[in-house]
Design an enzyme around this catalytic site. Structure first.
Site, PDB file in Angstrom:
ATOM      1  N   GLN A   1      19.353 -23.080 -13.817  1.00  0.00           N
ATOM      2  CA  GLN A   1      18.567 -24.310 -13.933  1.00  0.00           C
ATOM      3  C   GLN A   1      18.791 -25.042 -15.254  1.00  0.00           C
ATOM      4  O   GLN A   1      18.509 -26.230 -15.348  1.00  0.00           O
ATOM      5  CB  GLN A   1      17.081 -23.996 -13.748  1.00  0.00           C
TER       6      GLN A   1
ATOM      7  N   HIS B  36      28.793 -27.314  -4.587  1.00  0.00           N
ATOM      8  CA  HIS B  36      30.084 -28.021  -4.571  1.00  0.00           C
ATOM      9  C   HIS B  36      30.633 -28.206  -3.158  1.00  0.00           C
ATOM     10  O   HIS B  36      31.646 -28.869  -2.970  1.00  0.00           O
ATOM     11  CB  HIS B  36      31.126 -27.236  -5.395  1.00  0.00           C
TER      12      HIS B  36
ATOM     13  N   ASP C 223      26.014 -28.136 -12.607  1.00  0.00           N
ATOM     14  CA  ASP C 223      27.245 -28.066 -13.412  1.00  0.00           C
ATOM     15  C   ASP C 223      26.979 -28.270 -14.905  1.00  0.00           C
ATOM     16  O   ASP C 223      27.565 -27.594 -15.744  1.00  0.00           O
ATOM     17  CB  ASP C 223      28.254 -29.129 -12.950  1.00  0.00           C
TER      18      ASP C 223
ATOM     19  N   ARG D  39      11.052 -16.635 -22.092  1.00  0.00           N
ATOM     20  CA  ARG D  39      11.605 -15.961 -20.918  1.00  0.00           C
ATOM     21  C   ARG D  39      12.798 -16.770 -20.395  1.00  0.00           C
ATOM     22  O   ARG D  39      12.647 -17.947 -20.076  1.00  0.00           O
ATOM     23  CB  ARG D  39      10.530 -15.836 -19.822  1.00  0.00           C
TER      24      ARG D  39
ATOM     25  N   HIS E  65      17.899 -14.444 -11.423  1.00  0.00           N
ATOM     26  CA  HIS E  65      17.066 -15.581 -11.029  1.00  0.00           C
ATOM     27  C   HIS E  65      17.913 -16.480 -10.119  1.00  0.00           C
ATOM     28  O   HIS E  65      18.342 -17.567 -10.497  1.00  0.00           O
ATOM     29  CB  HIS E  65      16.577 -16.336 -12.275  1.00  0.00           C
TER      30      HIS E  65
ATOM     31  N   ASN F 247      13.702 -12.139 -10.003  1.00  0.00           N
ATOM     32  CA  ASN F 247      12.701 -13.184  -9.879  1.00  0.00           C
ATOM     33  C   ASN F 247      12.459 -13.510  -8.413  1.00  0.00           C
ATOM     34  O   ASN F 247      13.381 -13.910  -7.701  1.00  0.00           O
ATOM     35  CB  ASN F 247      13.164 -14.459 -10.595  1.00  0.00           C
ATOM     36  N   GLU F 248      11.238 -13.321  -7.969  1.00  0.00           N
ATOM     37  CA  GLU F 248      10.763 -13.789  -6.663  1.00  0.00           C
ATOM     38  C   GLU F 248      11.566 -13.330  -5.459  1.00  0.00           C
ATOM     39  O   GLU F 248      12.195 -14.139  -4.765  1.00  0.00           O
ATOM     40  CB  GLU F 248      10.699 -15.321  -6.663  1.00  0.00           C
TER      41      GLU F 248
ATOM     42  N   ASN G 250       4.551 -14.880 -10.681  1.00  0.00           N
ATOM     43  CA  ASN G 250       4.556 -16.337 -10.809  1.00  0.00           C
ATOM     44  C   ASN G 250       3.531 -16.862  -9.819  1.00  0.00           C
ATOM     45  O   ASN G 250       3.510 -16.417  -8.667  1.00  0.00           O
ATOM     46  CB  ASN G 250       5.909 -16.926 -10.408  1.00  0.00           C
TER      47      ASN G 250
ATOM     48  N   TYR H 185       1.803 -20.649  -8.536  1.00  0.00           N
ATOM     49  CA  TYR H 185       1.713 -22.100  -8.663  1.00  0.00           C
ATOM     50  C   TYR H 185       0.615 -22.699  -7.800  1.00  0.00           C
ATOM     51  O   TYR H 185      -0.106 -23.564  -8.214  1.00  0.00           O
ATOM     52  CB  TYR H 185       3.049 -22.748  -8.246  1.00  0.00           C
TER      53      TYR H 185
ATOM     54  N   GLU I 256       5.151 -16.952 -14.671  1.00  0.00           N
ATOM     55  CA  GLU I 256       5.343 -18.404 -14.500  1.00  0.00           C
ATOM     56  C   GLU I 256       4.055 -19.014 -13.981  1.00  0.00           C
ATOM     57  O   GLU I 256       3.393 -18.439 -13.116  1.00  0.00           O
ATOM     58  CB  GLU I 256       6.419 -18.746 -13.447  1.00  0.00           C
TER      59      GLU I 256
HETATM   60  C1  BGC Z   1      10.939 -20.388  -9.629  1.00  0.00           C
HETATM   61  C2  BGC Z   1      11.541 -21.433 -10.555  1.00  0.00           C
HETATM   62  C3  BGC Z   1      11.200 -22.806 -10.055  1.00  0.00           C
HETATM   63  C4  BGC Z   1       9.705 -22.947 -10.027  1.00  0.00           C
HETATM   64  C5  BGC Z   1       9.206 -24.307  -9.608  1.00  0.00           C
HETATM   65  C6  BGC Z   1       9.550 -20.706  -9.168  1.00  0.00           C
HETATM   66  O1  BGC Z   1       9.397 -20.351  -7.834  1.00  0.00           O
HETATM   67  O2  BGC Z   1      11.021 -19.126 -10.226  1.00  0.00           O
HETATM   68  O3  BGC Z   1      12.909 -21.214 -10.650  1.00  0.00           O
HETATM   69  O4  BGC Z   1      11.803 -23.815 -10.809  1.00  0.00           O
HETATM   70  O5  BGC Z   1       9.169 -22.021  -9.132  1.00  0.00           O
HETATM   71  O6  BGC Z   1       9.575 -24.566  -8.293  1.00  0.00           O
END
Ligand code: BGC
Length: 470
Positions: free
Chosen positions: A17, A37, A50, A75, A120, A164-165, A305, A307, A376
């Site tokens: 990222q 690509h 890229d 991190r 990741h 990760n995830e 993580n 959200y 996260e």
């Molecule tokens: C991921 C990140 C992502 C973030 C926001 C998480 O699920 O680990 O790579 O950018 O969410 O979508």
């Protein structure tokens, strides 16, 4: 209103990222390089990583930003194909090694601890060509890679996340057929991935435990992606319980529960689903007793993580399913959002701060009194430096974390903001911004500028409290 003494605040990014420099030196191709690509790319605007934030060249600025915020730790992830261009451990890239050494040493010089994720999302394409996460051998390939990373950087890095995830990797790749390598195999691929990704984590954890722990005294776990799910009505309570076991539990029970193995509720649900689909046996690959023992207990803390949240509701004829490719759909249910939850600038993320406290309580109830590390948490906004919404998001979620610590006596030790800066947001390309720092993608140098939220977060860290000005 202050966090306990010693509580740590950090911010996160991931290699693909931010790094860019996708083909410098001897770096190998990752599945994201390959896919972005190629002609099948469904990434918004055909964006690629890229160049991304060009952190490969801007690493000193990244460290400076971490220092400006006063982060206790940063991190970031290692790109497997940057370090091992062939995917296998027989060839280590000198260039890759030098890059991560500079980053680690630079952080430590400023008193910022590195927290490293081994994986990741950016699998070496060479290993994908051999089946990637659906090939049982990946557990050994990953453990070999982990051994290289621990031996190169373990003297200076004390906090590690293997993967990760897992849920996002298996579901978005195989269940939705969306993320690279975009193999649509919801009946089989997703379940093979479930098992072998857990085996990979477990073997890597054991490499550290057996070969490095006595010498380096670090801690290793993984970063789960948790979606907090609540029943839409009283009659959906059982559904919500099963959905939590099918999502959080699928990747946690084998590692964190006392008995290990798949959660019984998941085994039952997949058994029934397999029958309904006319299969002769469950598609959930069983663990042998030996495998159960191998995976069980492979953690030094619980990393996650978080959200957003969903409501779950039994499916009726008139319900529109916005997320059809999920475990909920397999359970004959739909996922919804509550009207009162706040919105962000991405369709999947709504703001429901209580979720983080409820999730922590669910974890403690299911897996006990562990050390909990929030790896996260964050929100997407449109571009611009005045990101009041993000400030409010952090303030409200942090307030709930503090309640979990003080009122519910849950041992949360770290909080990580996603993200240090705007970056390549996977299938959304550069259209979605999560950064405390804004990145100017039209500038060849990828100039970074602090947002209002960066000032807020710096104040949080300085005063060890969420209740501070921005
Ligand atoms: C991921 C990140 C992502 C973030 C926001 C998480 O699920 O680990 O790579 O950018 O969410 O979508």
């Amino acid at each position: 209103l202050t966090f306990p003494p010693g509580f740590k605040f950090g911010a996160a990014t991931a290699a693909y990222q931010v790094e860019g420099a996708w083909n410098v030196s001897d770096k190998g191709e990752s599945i994201w390089d390959h896919y972005s690509h190629g002609p099948r790319s469904m990434i918004l605007n055909h964006d690629t990583g890229d160049v991304a934030c060009d952190s490969y060249n801007n690493w000193e600025r990244d460290i400076e930003m971490a220092a400006e915020l006063g982060l206790h730790y940063y991190r970031f992830s290692i790109s497997w194909p940057r370090l091992l261009p062939k995917g296998f451990d027989y060839k280590i890239s000198e260039d890759g090694k030098a890059y991560y050494n500079k980053l680690i040493d630079g952080l430590l010089q400023k008193g910022i601890e590195p927290m490293i994720t081994l994986y990741h999302f950016d699998l070496p394409q060479s290993l994908q060509d051999l089946g990637g996460w659906t090939n049982p051998l990946i557990a050994d390939w990953f453990a070999d890679y982990a051994r290289v990373v621990f031996s190169l950087f373990g003297d200076r890095v004390k906090m590690w996340l293997t993967i990760n995830e897992p849920i996002v990797i298996c579901d978005m790749t195989y269940k939705a057929g969306y993320n690279p390598p975009a193999i649509y195999s919801p009946y089989f691929g997703a379940y093979l991935c479930n098992k072998y990704i857990l085996m990979a984590h477990a073997k890597a954890w054991r490499v550290y435990d057996e070969e490095f722990k006595a010498k380096y005294h670090g801690k290793v776990s993984l970063a789960q992606h948790l979606l907090w799910i609540e029943p839409a009505t009283d009659s959906d309570k059982d559904l919500a319980d099963i959905a939590m076991q099918a999502s959080a539990g699928r990747y946690s029970h084998p590692i964190f529960s006392e008995e290990g193995g798949w959660p019984p509720a998941l085994e039952k649900a997949v058994e029934e689903l397999s029958k309904k689909r006319g299969l002769l046996k469950s598609v959930l690959p069983p663990f042998t007793q030996e495998e159960i023992e191998l995976v069980k207990g492979t953690h030094d803390f619980y990393g996650f993580n978080l959200y957003t949240s969903r409501l779950i509701k039994a499916k009726t004829e008139d319900t529109v399913d916005r997320w059809p490719q999920t475990d909920a759909a397999d359970l004959g249910a739909v996922l919804l959002e509550a009207n009162e939850w706040g919105k962000s600038s991405v369709n999947w993320l709504s703001v429901h701060p209580e979720a983080i406290r409820r999730q922590l309580n669910w974890l403690k109830k299911n897996y006990g009194d562990l050390e909990y590390v929030i790896t996260e948490n964050g929100m997407a906004t449109s571009s611009g430096l005045q990101d009041e919404d993000r400030v409010n998001y952090y303030k409200k979620y942090l307030a709930q974390v503090l309640l979990a610590i003080k009122e519910d006596v849950i041992n949360v030790t770290h909080y990580t903001a996603w993200s240090l800066m705007d970056n390549f947001e996977w299938m959304y390309g550069y259209s979605v911004r999560f950064g405390l720092y804004e990145v100017d993608y039209s500038d060849p140098q990828r100039k970074r500028t602090p947002r209002q939220s960066a000032k807020y977060y710096a104040n949080v860290i300085k005063s060890n409290s969420f209740d501070v000005p921005s």
